[in-house]
Design a protein around this motif. Structure first.
Motif, PDB file in Angstrom:
ATOM      1  N   THR A 256       0.612   2.320   1.747  1.00 58.75           N
ATOM      2  CA  THR A 256       1.636   3.198   2.314  1.00 58.75           C
ATOM      3  C   THR A 256       1.867   4.400   1.400  1.00 58.75           C
ATOM      4  O   THR A 256       2.030   5.540   1.874  1.00 58.75           O
ATOM      5  CB  THR A 256       2.954   2.429   2.514  1.00 58.75           C
ATOM      6  N   ALA A 257       1.871   4.166   0.090  1.00 52.62           N
ATOM      7  CA  ALA A 257       2.066   5.258  -0.878  1.00 52.62           C
ATOM      8  C   ALA A 257       0.932   6.275  -0.804  1.00 52.62           C
ATOM      9  O   ALA A 257       1.132   7.452  -1.109  1.00 52.62           O
ATOM     10  CB  ALA A 257       2.164   4.687  -2.285  1.00 52.62           C
ATOM     11  N   GLN A 258      -0.247   5.813  -0.361  1.00 48.40           N
ATOM     12  CA  GLN A 258      -1.397   6.707  -0.220  1.00 48.40           C
ATOM     13  C   GLN A 258      -1.451   7.369   1.163  1.00 48.40           C
ATOM     14  O   GLN A 258      -2.359   8.140   1.450  1.00 48.40           O
ATOM     15  CB  GLN A 258      -2.690   5.921  -0.451  1.00 48.40           C
ATOM     16  N   GLY A 259      -0.456   7.039   2.008  1.00 45.03           N
ATOM     17  CA  GLY A 259      -0.445   7.601   3.351  1.00 45.03           C
ATOM     18  C   GLY A 259      -1.434   6.920   4.277  1.00 45.03           C
ATOM     19  O   GLY A 259      -1.810   7.480   5.316  1.00 45.03           O
ATOM     20  N   ARG A 260      -1.852   5.698   3.926  1.00 43.90           N
ATOM     21  CA  ARG A 260      -2.811   4.936   4.744  1.00 43.90           C
ATOM     22  C   ARG A 260      -2.042   3.828   5.463  1.00 43.90           C
ATOM     23  O   ARG A 260      -1.659   2.839   4.854  1.00 43.90           O
ATOM     24  CB  ARG A 260      -3.912   4.357   3.861  1.00 43.90           C
TER      25      ARG A 260
END
Length: 354
Positions: free
Chosen positions: A287-291
């Motif tokens: 989630t932190a990587q936008g995935r």
């Protein structure tokens, strides 16, 4: 004229309640039919022969106690030489000589007419063959605790998708089980839909509905990949007289299947907690990587994505799927959305972080 035996429930008053009879405690009931499924080559014939040997020896099967007694194993697939080779492997694993299997009777029907019934012309109904009557007489003479029939495709003459014929054939076998007080284990291949769904069902739902218990042996695969070709799992798919959903992990070694030790008590709790921890760890990282990952099967399915991640710590897709279900159940994770309009998509998020 058919004469039915009716009786009043009141007549049971004061009579002792008959205990449930099991061939294999909690797994295979006596006096009825168990359907034992598995795709070709999984090893169900070998495992059923191991069951017959265990019953004849009065020993446990896959770590579960058996009733013990005579056993009759009918094979329409394997010839006598193949049965001999398998018996030799089983004897070696049990540290016995074949002479000690004097309570086990084998019959190979490979290359012969193995039908236990034929269809009545123009009616679609089944009538027993001479082989069925011969089997009936053998059961009366030997009084075995177990009859194994391998396999349905060779013994059944009708359409496996015909519910009425499926129920009649199972009824014929159940009649044998009741008359002779034995467990009947009938081996079968799953249909294509049963194989793809993992349910292990074959043909009409009449097969599953008519038997009192159903077992399914399968290979362990993840997204079509089989990491260990010697590993199997035996699942309890139906059990009218006991719990369903049970699993026994097996491994093929030295020509036989051996039950693997299962995680119990604190070990199982620890493994479950680990899977939940890893799921949340990877959810936060991606989630932190936008995935974004999804709760529905597809390219972004969370258990599959996480199981292939370098930081999965050995957790399988199955374990991570269980973790996901538990986390949803406790409301620790939710389904959120990202994007707007036609580009809106759903994803998994921690509650309060969406």
């Amino acid at each position: 004229m058919r004469g039915s035996r009716f009786f009043s429930a009141a007549a049971l008053n004061g009579k002792p309640i008959p205990p449930r009879q099991w061939l294999v405690d909690g797994l295979i009931p006596s006096g009825t039919v168990t359907l034992f499924g598995g795709d070709g080559g999984t090893g169900k014939s070998l495992l059923a022969l191991q069951l017959a040997c265990s019953v004849a020896l009065g020993r446990s099967w896959l770590g579960k106690a058996t009733a013990g007694g005579c056993a009759l194993y009918i094979s329409a697939e394997d010839d006598e030489d193949e049965l001999h080779r398998r018996i030799a492997d089983i004897c070696q694993s049990e540290d016995i000589a074949p002479a000690e299997l004097d309570r086990l009777t084998l019959r190979s029907l490979a290359g012969e007419d193995a039908l236990l019934a034929v269809q009545m012309q123009g009616k679609g109904m089944l009538t027993p063959t001479e082989l069925f009557h011969e089997l009936d007489r053998k059961l009366k003479a030997d009084a075995p605790a177990l009859l194994v029939l391998d396999t349905l495709a060779d013994l059944f003459p009708g359409d496996e998708n015909n519910r009425a014929q499926a129920r009649q054939f199972v009824g014929m076998l159940r009649g044998l089980a009741i008359r002779h007080g034995c467990a009947v284990v009938m081996l079968a291949h799953p249909s294509l839909s049963g194989l793809n769904s993992g349910s292990g069902t074959s043909g009409s739902t009449g097969w599953n509905n008519s038997v009192r218990s159903r077992l399914y042996l399968e290979r362990i695969k993840d997204e079509g990949y089989e990491p260990d070709t010697d590993a199997r799992v035996l699942r309890t798919m139906k059990a009218n007289y006991g719990p369903t959903g049970g699993e026994i992990a097996l491994r093929w070694q030295a020509g036989v299947f051996v039950a693997q030790q299962q995680e119990q008590g604190l070990d199982r709790v620890s493994a479950s907690a680990k899977a939940e921890r890893v799921f949340l760890k990877l959810l936060d990282a991606l989630t932190a990587q936008g995935r974004y990952v999804s709760a529905s099967p597809g390219p972004t399915y969370a258990p599959a994505q996480f199981a292939s991640h370098p930081e999965a710590e050995g957790c399988t897709k199955r374990a991570l799927k269980g973790a996901m279900d538990k986390l949803f159940g406790r409301d620790e994770i939710i389904v959120a959305t990202h994007g707007t309009g036609v580009k809106a998509r759903s994803h998994i998020a921690r509650k309060g972080a969406a």
